[in-house]
Motif scaffolding. Structure first.
Motif, PDB file in Angstrom:
ATOM      1  N   VAL A 156     -68.600  -0.147 -23.483  1.00 56.08           N
ATOM      2  CA  VAL A 156     -68.954  -0.335 -24.886  1.00 56.08           C
ATOM      3  C   VAL A 156     -67.679  -0.156 -25.705  1.00 56.08           C
ATOM      4  O   VAL A 156     -66.957   0.826 -25.507  1.00 56.08           O
ATOM      5  CB  VAL A 156     -70.021   0.677 -25.327  1.00 56.08           C
ATOM      6  N   PRO A 157     -67.374  -1.115 -26.607  1.00 56.05           N
ATOM      7  CA  PRO A 157     -66.121  -1.015 -27.365  1.00 56.05           C
ATOM      8  C   PRO A 157     -65.955   0.347 -28.021  1.00 56.05           C
ATOM      9  O   PRO A 157     -66.845   0.817 -28.737  1.00 56.05           O
ATOM     10  CB  PRO A 157     -66.262  -2.121 -28.408  1.00 56.05           C
ATOM     11  N   LEU A 160     -66.802   1.414 -31.710  1.00 55.21           N
ATOM     12  CA  LEU A 160     -68.162   1.536 -32.224  1.00 55.21           C
ATOM     13  C   LEU A 160     -68.658   2.974 -32.239  1.00 55.21           C
ATOM     14  O   LEU A 160     -69.583   3.305 -32.966  1.00 55.21           O
ATOM     15  CB  LEU A 160     -69.128   0.686 -31.388  1.00 55.21           C
ATOM     16  N   TYR A 161     -68.053   3.819 -31.414  1.00 51.48           N
ATOM     17  CA  TYR A 161     -68.624   5.157 -31.296  1.00 51.48           C
ATOM     18  C   TYR A 161     -67.599   6.262 -31.039  1.00 51.48           C
ATOM     19  O   TYR A 161     -67.902   7.424 -31.180  1.00 51.48           O
ATOM     20  CB  TYR A 161     -69.629   5.193 -30.140  1.00 51.48           C
TER      21      TYR A 161
ATOM     22  N   LEU B 152     -72.402 -11.861 -19.635  1.00 49.61           N
ATOM     23  CA  LEU B 152     -73.808 -11.945 -20.040  1.00 49.61           C
ATOM     24  C   LEU B 152     -74.728 -11.289 -19.017  1.00 49.61           C
ATOM     25  O   LEU B 152     -75.762 -10.723 -19.365  1.00 49.61           O
ATOM     26  CB  LEU B 152     -74.223 -13.403 -20.243  1.00 49.61           C
TER      27      LEU B 152
ATOM     28  N   PHE C  37     -73.963   5.316 -32.424  1.00 50.99           N
ATOM     29  CA  PHE C  37     -72.666   4.828 -32.881  1.00 50.99           C
ATOM     30  C   PHE C  37     -72.327   5.500 -34.203  1.00 50.99           C
ATOM     31  O   PHE C  37     -73.200   6.015 -34.902  1.00 50.99           O
ATOM     32  CB  PHE C  37     -72.702   3.306 -33.083  1.00 50.99           C
ATOM     33  N   ILE C 147     -77.428 -11.873 -29.141  1.00 51.18           N
ATOM     34  CA  ILE C 147     -76.665 -11.845 -27.887  1.00 51.18           C
ATOM     35  C   ILE C 147     -75.394 -11.019 -28.070  1.00 51.18           C
ATOM     36  O   ILE C 147     -75.082 -10.137 -27.266  1.00 51.18           O
ATOM     37  CB  ILE C 147     -76.320 -13.284 -27.430  1.00 51.18           C
ATOM     38  N   VAL C 151     -74.381  -7.511 -26.167  1.00 52.62           N
ATOM     39  CA  VAL C 151     -73.156  -7.389 -25.365  1.00 52.62           C
ATOM     40  C   VAL C 151     -72.298  -6.238 -25.891  1.00 52.62           C
ATOM     41  O   VAL C 151     -71.807  -5.408 -25.116  1.00 52.62           O
ATOM     42  CB  VAL C 151     -72.359  -8.709 -25.358  1.00 52.62           C
ATOM     43  N   LEU C 152     -72.143  -6.154 -27.223  1.00 54.83           N
ATOM     44  CA  LEU C 152     -71.327  -5.075 -27.789  1.00 54.83           C
ATOM     45  C   LEU C 152     -71.960  -3.709 -27.538  1.00 54.83           C
ATOM     46  O   LEU C 152     -71.251  -2.714 -27.350  1.00 54.83           O
ATOM     47  CB  LEU C 152     -71.124  -5.278 -29.291  1.00 54.83           C
ATOM     48  N   ALA C 153     -73.288  -3.675 -27.538  1.00 54.46           N
ATOM     49  CA  ALA C 153     -73.951  -2.391 -27.317  1.00 54.46           C
ATOM     50  C   ALA C 153     -74.025  -2.033 -25.835  1.00 54.46           C
ATOM     51  O   ALA C 153     -74.611  -1.016 -25.469  1.00 54.46           O
ATOM     52  CB  ALA C 153     -75.357  -2.418 -27.922  1.00 54.46           C
ATOM     53  N   GLY C 154     -73.439  -2.894 -24.987  1.00 53.47           N
ATOM     54  CA  GLY C 154     -73.387  -2.574 -23.566  1.00 53.47           C
ATOM     55  C   GLY C 154     -74.668  -2.898 -22.816  1.00 53.47           C
ATOM     56  O   GLY C 154     -74.956  -2.306 -21.778  1.00 53.47           O
ATOM     57  N   VAL C 156     -77.439  -5.984 -21.234  1.00 54.74           N
ATOM     58  CA  VAL C 156     -77.666  -7.391 -20.902  1.00 54.74           C
ATOM     59  C   VAL C 156     -78.519  -7.991 -22.017  1.00 54.74           C
ATOM     60  O   VAL C 156     -79.532  -7.406 -22.401  1.00 54.74           O
ATOM     61  CB  VAL C 156     -78.383  -7.529 -19.550  1.00 54.74           C
ATOM     62  N   PRO C 157     -78.091  -9.146 -22.575  1.00 55.21           N
ATOM     63  CA  PRO C 157     -78.841  -9.719 -23.699  1.00 55.21           C
ATOM     64  C   PRO C 157     -80.326  -9.858 -23.394  1.00 55.21           C
ATOM     65  O   PRO C 157     -80.716 -10.433 -22.379  1.00 55.21           O
ATOM     66  CB  PRO C 157     -78.187 -11.095 -23.880  1.00 55.21           C
TER      67      PRO C 157
END
Lengths: 215, 215, 215
Positions: A156-157, A160-161, B152, C37, C147, C151-154, C156-157
């Protein structure tokens, strides 16, 4: 990597942008080493971290191909840095490299963040973006490479946290300064914008300032 | 999907590019089945794998909309392939499909990689990119779809670490060949570029060549 | 955010697009709160969810900068919504906010999905895309933000597997309706397109319709 056309110290801005870009490359390469990626993984992660932010910005403002794709020397330098990190990492015990580099990388990374935020905001203005578009262009120039790096590395980037100090918000602060001061003097706006980001980040760590989190 | 304008064997290049694209689609669909995605997930992952690399390349070189979005027949074929994989997967026990397909997919995928790398590098040259820009355009055409597919599907992209054989580096090798030979003869450059990638990948597996990893 | 140029009820389309955009922002902000976050993370996730789909569509059709980057008021509103969600989340026990919002968000999200799919498909047509390009433009407008958020939240969409009701396929259905009806009447096409998506989603939940999954 940009700034070659500025009237005040193009050389200085260029050198600083090189330093910032290569610092980002080192940070990407080190994470790839830590994750035990192979040589391609190290080069890809270094490259993405170094040029990803500026590329997202150029895609969004519609300046294609992204500037950096025409800057062959910096791309060669990113390759060189990747190979160097990889070579050094082979000489040392795993995990021995990072402690030595943490401190210099922190300062160089802060420098790169400040420069990219200011130069990215300028580029947003040059393409006619308004307040938020400019803030986005500046911020994504500074933090976009790190976001892509973290997503590719399966994390996770951090922006963001992670919240050890101001980072994305420091970049946004610098971009806002550029937006506000640009009508007065472009050169001054860039200078103060970069310094704003740097000051916000350094002072937030020294003072222990953090963003609020949910309860 | 490209190549329709080449003077040497447009038909052959077209057929091979179709084969490569649909192979990528199958590989995306199979991973979606393995992950137990639903039908939309299968179609999305097949489509992203098949057209993602060329689309990233076209976004970066600034040729929008990406070529493939105007190629309706291949998009219908990708849908057909997705439905076929889904239908077959319903007839078989879970996991029974992949073993049969592993070998043919390996060879078709290598063919697709070689073609996409060569044609992508040509496209970078056509848009005035230099050495690294061309290498990037060729390599991302070959590996970009797989990167998006893995992100994905919630996995770290295989090209960063998997390291069973040369893959991204084989694509880069083919793109370099195209860059070097294009001034002599575009047709020859494409042919040798594609063969370079294919030879690098096959020989790396046969010879057990691997990229170095960190200690 | 679009639609300002339509001859039938620009005001109504605009209001609905605002509602849809801000609903998406709330859904992103809530997930950021759930993931703990920090404030930057909340704003980023809200913004990405709200404007990501339309931005991917505009990048792909080649309309840069993306429309929404010139729409300052909606960007301010997204910031406001992010701060509001963050502030409310500080007043409540963790997890207390979401139950109250689930139902209204479901309906507003369905409304936004229908509008974005129809307006996105129209934009694909305006840029000369064919059937699949138009379906892609409509669908990605509706689901692209989610989507990127996932992805950013870690994660799978969700659209790839969650499968509680029709979502991406509902958006695709609306985009297909726009594609088919646009030659007859643009206004009618947009209206029926949006209603098609909304009807597909609502009825799929009420009737328990689901996409088939692999065995």
């Amino acid at each position: 990597m940009e700034g070659a056309l500025h009237t005040f110290g193009p050389t200085l801005v260029d050198i600083l942008a090189w330093v910032g870009t290569l610092t980002f490359a080192v940070s990407g390469a080190l994470i790839a080493v830590e994750k035990r990626f192979d040589l391609v993984g190290i080069i890809v992660l270094a490259g993405v971290t170094a040029v990803g932010g500026g590329s997202i910005r150029d895609i969004v403002v519609g300046s294609l191909p992204p500037q950096v794709f025409r800057n062959e020397p910096i791309l060669w330098a990113i390759l060189g840095v990747s190979l160097l990190v990889w070579w050094i990492s082979r000489q040392l015990e795993p995990g021995r490299l990072n402690p030595y580099l943490e401190r210099p990388i922190y300062y160089l990374d802060t420098l790169g963040l400040g420069l990219f935020a200011a130069l990215g905001a300028e580029r947003g203005l040059a393409f006619g973006l308004g307040f938020w578009g400019t803030v986005f262009a500046g911020t994504i120039s500074g933090v976009g490479g790190g976001i892509l790096r973290d997503v590719l590395a399966g994390e996770v980037p951090g922006i963001l946290y992670r919240n050890r100090d101001l980072y994305a918000s420091a970049a946004a602060g610098g971009a806002i300064a550029v937006f506000l001061l640009y009508p007065l003097s472009p050169d001054l706006a860039l200078l103060i914008g970069a310094l704003t980001t740097i000051a916000l980040r350094l002072s937030s760590r020294w003072l222990g300032l953090r963003l609020p989190t949910p309860r």
